[in-house]
Every structure is written in structure tokens, then in C-alpha cells.
Design a protein around this motif. Structure first.
Motif, mmCIF file in Angstrom:
data_model
loop_
_atom_site.group_PDB
_atom_site.id
_atom_site.type_symbol
_atom_site.label_atom_id
_atom_site.label_comp_id
_atom_site.label_asym_id
_atom_site.label_seq_id
_atom_site.Cartn_x
_atom_site.Cartn_y
_atom_site.Cartn_z
ATOM 1 N N SER A 106 6.883 -10.472 -56.425
ATOM 2 C CA SER A 106 5.914 -10.927 -57.432
ATOM 3 C C SER A 106 5.333 -12.284 -57.071
ATOM 4 O O SER A 106 4.143 -12.531 -57.282
ATOM 5 C CB SER A 106 6.566 -10.980 -58.818
ATOM 6 N N ILE A 107 6.154 -13.162 -56.518
ATOM 7 C CA ILE A 107 5.689 -14.499 -56.134
ATOM 8 C C ILE A 107 4.711 -14.419 -54.968
ATOM 9 O O ILE A 107 3.636 -15.028 -54.988
ATOM 10 C CB ILE A 107 6.894 -15.400 -55.778
ATOM 11 N N VAL A 108 5.080 -13.663 -53.943
ATOM 12 C CA VAL A 108 4.234 -13.565 -52.748
ATOM 13 C C VAL A 108 2.937 -12.823 -53.061
ATOM 14 O O VAL A 108 1.870 -13.176 -52.544
ATOM 15 C CB VAL A 108 4.991 -12.877 -51.592
ATOM 16 N N LEU A 109 3.020 -11.817 -53.908
ATOM 17 C CA LEU A 109 1.810 -11.078 -54.275
ATOM 18 C C LEU A 109 0.792 -12.016 -54.911
ATOM 19 O O LEU A 109 -0.412 -11.925 -54.641
ATOM 20 C CB LEU A 109 2.168 -9.942 -55.236
ATOM 21 N N ARG A 110 1.258 -12.918 -55.737
ATOM 22 C CA ARG A 110 0.362 -13.899 -56.354
ATOM 23 C C ARG A 110 -0.193 -14.858 -55.319
ATOM 24 O O ARG A 110 -1.382 -15.183 -55.318
ATOM 25 C CB ARG A 110 1.108 -14.672 -57.431
ATOM 26 N N LEU A 111 0.655 -15.331 -54.420
ATOM 27 C CA LEU A 111 0.216 -16.302 -53.405
ATOM 28 C C LEU A 111 -0.860 -15.731 -52.499
ATOM 29 O O LEU A 111 -1.741 -16.459 -52.028
ATOM 30 C CB LEU A 111 1.416 -16.746 -52.557
ATOM 31 N N THR A 112 -0.810 -14.435 -52.244
ATOM 32 C CA THR A 112 -1.778 -13.812 -51.341
ATOM 33 C C THR A 112 -3.032 -13.325 -52.059
ATOM 34 O O THR A 112 -4.012 -12.965 -51.405
ATOM 35 C CB THR A 112 -1.131 -12.611 -50.611
ATOM 36 N N ASN A 113 -3.004 -13.309 -53.381
ATOM 37 C CA ASN A 113 -4.150 -12.805 -54.139
ATOM 38 C C ASN A 113 -4.938 -13.881 -54.875
ATOM 39 O O ASN A 113 -6.110 -13.668 -55.180
ATOM 40 C CB ASN A 113 -3.687 -11.762 -55.169
ATOM 41 N N ARG A 114 -4.315 -14.993 -55.170
ATOM 42 C CA ARG A 114 -4.968 -16.013 -55.984
ATOM 43 C C ARG A 114 -5.088 -17.319 -55.211
ATOM 44 O O ARG A 114 -4.502 -18.344 -55.559
ATOM 45 C CB ARG A 114 -4.206 -16.217 -57.287
ATOM 46 N N ALA A 115 -5.881 -17.275 -54.154
ATOM 47 C CA ALA A 115 -6.012 -18.422 -53.268
ATOM 48 C C ALA A 115 -6.541 -19.656 -53.984
ATOM 49 O O ALA A 115 -6.077 -20.777 -53.744
ATOM 50 C CB ALA A 115 -6.934 -18.069 -52.099
ATOM 51 N N ARG A 116 -7.512 -19.485 -54.867
ATOM 52 C CA ARG A 116 -8.102 -20.637 -55.548
ATOM 53 C C ARG A 116 -7.092 -21.316 -56.467
ATOM 54 O O ARG A 116 -7.010 -22.543 -56.512
ATOM 55 C CB ARG A 116 -9.337 -20.198 -56.346
ATOM 56 N N MET A 117 -6.349 -20.521 -57.201
ATOM 57 C CA MET A 117 -5.336 -21.095 -58.078
ATOM 58 C C MET A 117 -4.224 -21.775 -57.279
ATOM 59 O O MET A 117 -3.778 -22.872 -57.601
ATOM 60 C CB MET A 117 -4.738 -20.000 -58.972
ATOM 61 N N VAL A 118 -3.770 -21.117 -56.238
ATOM 62 C CA VAL A 118 -2.683 -21.651 -55.425
ATOM 63 C C VAL A 118 -3.092 -22.971 -54.774
ATOM 64 O O VAL A 118 -2.295 -23.906 -54.653
ATOM 65 C CB VAL A 118 -2.259 -20.627 -54.353
ATOM 66 N N ALA A 119 -4.360 -23.066 -54.371
ATOM 67 C CA ALA A 119 -4.853 -24.284 -53.717
ATOM 68 C C ALA A 119 -4.770 -25.502 -54.624
ATOM 69 O O ALA A 119 -4.712 -26.643 -54.148
ATOM 70 C CB ALA A 119 -6.291 -24.078 -53.251
ATOM 71 N N LEU A 120 -4.735 -25.280 -55.934
ATOM 72 C CA LEU A 120 -4.670 -26.399 -56.870
ATOM 73 C C LEU A 120 -3.379 -27.196 -56.734
ATOM 74 O O LEU A 120 -3.322 -28.368 -57.133
ATOM 75 C CB LEU A 120 -4.786 -25.886 -58.306
ATOM 76 N N GLU A 121 -2.328 -26.562 -56.207
ATOM 77 C CA GLU A 121 -1.051 -27.262 -56.077
ATOM 78 C C GLU A 121 -1.186 -28.539 -55.248
ATOM 79 O O GLU A 121 -0.449 -29.494 -55.458
ATOM 80 C CB GLU A 121 -0.004 -26.336 -55.455
ATOM 81 N N SER A 122 -2.123 -28.548 -54.310
ATOM 82 C CA SER A 122 -2.301 -29.744 -53.489
ATOM 83 C C SER A 122 -2.940 -30.887 -54.269
ATOM 84 O O SER A 122 -2.969 -32.027 -53.797
ATOM 85 C CB SER A 122 -3.169 -29.408 -52.262
ATOM 86 N N GLU A 123 -3.452 -30.602 -55.466
ATOM 87 C CA GLU A 123 -4.103 -31.626 -56.284
ATOM 88 C C GLU A 123 -3.156 -32.235 -57.312
ATOM 89 O O GLU A 123 -3.563 -33.095 -58.098
ATOM 90 C CB GLU A 123 -5.319 -31.019 -56.996
ATOM 91 N N VAL A 124 -1.908 -31.808 -57.320
ATOM 92 C CA VAL A 124 -0.940 -32.314 -58.298
ATOM 93 C C VAL A 124 -0.798 -33.835 -58.199
ATOM 94 O O VAL A 124 -0.534 -34.517 -59.195
ATOM 95 C CB VAL A 124 0.430 -31.633 -58.094
ATOM 96 N N ARG A 125 -1.011 -34.373 -57.017
ATOM 97 C CA ARG A 125 -0.857 -35.818 -56.817
ATOM 98 C C ARG A 125 -1.812 -36.639 -57.668
ATOM 99 O O ARG A 125 -1.612 -37.839 -57.860
ATOM 100 C CB ARG A 125 -1.060 -36.167 -55.345
#
Length: 222
Positions: A106-125
Motif C-alpha cells: 500500500s505504501i509503495v503503490l502510493r509512492l509510485t502513483n502520487r508523484a506530486r503529493m510525494v514530492a511535497l515531503e521535500s518542502e517540510v523544511r
């Protein structure tokens, strides 16, 4: 977006074996596009408001500031993956092997399908200290879920992870690296990558058993 609104938006979690588009408000959808294209620092509230077709004051009526937009998106994304992981865990019943397989899938399926959402993690700073701590607390729930499964597997004798906590962090870290190399246009489908990482995760916890490849649910013809 308020916490209750976030909870409501992921209250009805679809089958964890498939990915459906998240339902975002027009403002959050525009903010996601702007952050993905320009980064948090490069995106402006004025541009986001223009994309939606509202005034800046109207946007501020719904979200306090630009950081509030980022936080709302991050919380929505993280609560979504946690809800999906919880559902995947429950589907595994009392079997730690199947539970871990389901959750990693379930985790990997999300990571490979929701690139835009996942990319937000780099903005947490860019979040304030309080908001960053709040976001980290939500993400910690995912780690604790996987850790509990690994410990259950150790107790049942089906896993042999000598350091459950470090093994859990290693498995999740491995998964988080996927967006760095995965491209939707490549040869591997999201489902294929998800099943490959299930096999790797099971080896990482010292599991000798194998599980059947997980597949998307069949749709009934209307």
C-alpha cells in the motif's frame, strides 16, 4: 483546511490495493500544482489565487497563509497513507507476513502513483517548528505500525529481525527512495514495483516465506 475536514476527506478509504485520485478543493489543487512546479519558496499566494480564479483575501479566508496551504496538503497526504496502511494491516488478519506484505504494498503503490503529493515531503523544511513537529508526529504513526508488525513477526517466529526498530526504519527508508528513480513512463508498473518491494521487505526482516503477488481488486461490470 481544518483537522475535521482533513479527517473527513480520508474517512472513506478506497481499497488499499488501488489508487484513486484524492479529492482536493480547487485551492489545494492549485497550490499542489504551484508547489510542484516552482517549489514552496518559488510559489506565490497571488499565483495560486490566480490559478483558482479568486482574490488573495478570498484565499486567506480558507487558509491562513502559504504555509497553511502546504501543511494542509502534507496532512492530507500523510493521513491518506496512514489510513491506507491501517486498512492493509487489518486485511492481513493475524498473519504478520501477510500484514507486512499488505502494508508495504500500500505504501509503495502510493509512492509510485502520487508523484506530486510525494514530492511535497521535500518542502517540510519550510514549515515552522511547531507545524514540522505536528507533521512528524503524524508520520511517526506509520513507522509505529510497521514496527508493531515486525515485532509480532519476531514473537511468532516468522521474522528474525535482530533490531526491529532499525530494520523498520531501513525498510521504510528504502521505500521512500523510490520517487528518486521511478518514472511512470518506464517499464515497471506501480503494481510490479510494489510487489518487488514486498519481497525485499520480507527478506529484510528475515522472513523465509513468500506471499502471492498482490493484485488490484476486480471491478464488477455494471
Amino acid at each position: 483546511m481544518t483537522s475535521s475536514a482533513l479527517d473527513a476527506s480520508v474517512a472513506e478509504v478506497p481499497d488499499w490495493r488501488e489508487i484513486r485520485p484524492l479529492e482536493l478543493t480547487p485551492i489545494l489543487s492549485a497550490a499542489l500544482d504551484a508547489f510542484y512546479e516552482n517549489g514552496f519558496h518559488g510559489a506565490s499566494v497571488r499565483d495560486i489565487a490566480k490559478r483558482v480564479g479568486v482574490t488573495v483575501p478570498a484565499l486567506y479566508y480558507h487558509h491562513e497563509n502559504k504555509e497553511g496551504l502546504l501543511l494542509a496538503l502534507l496532512e492530507l497526504s500523510t493521513r491518506d497513507v496512514l489510513a491506507r496502511a491501517d486498512a492493509a494491516d487489518a486485511a492481513g488478519g493475524d498473519d504478520p507476513v501477510q500484514r507486512l506484505a499488505n502494508v508495504i504494498y500500500s505504501i509503495v503503490l502510493r509512492l509510485t502513483n502520487r508523484a506530486r503529493m510525494v514530492a511535497l515531503e521535500s518542502e517540510v523544511r519550510y514549515l515552522s517548528a511547531d507545524n514540522r513537529q505536528h507533521h512528524s508526529a503524524i508520520r511517526k504513526n506509520i513507522e509505529e505500525l510497521v514496527l508493531a508488525i515486525v515485532k509480532d513477526g519476531n514473537r511468532a517466529g516468522v521474522f528474525s529481525a535482530t533490531d526491529a526498530a532499525e530494520t523498520t526504519r531501513a525498510v521504510l527508508g528504502m521505500c521512500q527512495s523510490i520517487p528518486r528513480w521511478y518514472h511512470a513512463e518506464g517499464k515497471l508498473s506501480p503494481e510490479s514495483v510494489s510487489n518487488k518491494y514486498v519481497a525485499i521487505a520480507l527478506k529484510a526482516v528475515g522472513c523465509g516465506a513468500t506471499v502471492r503477488p498482490i493484485r488490484a481488486p476486480r471491478r464488477r461490470k455494471s
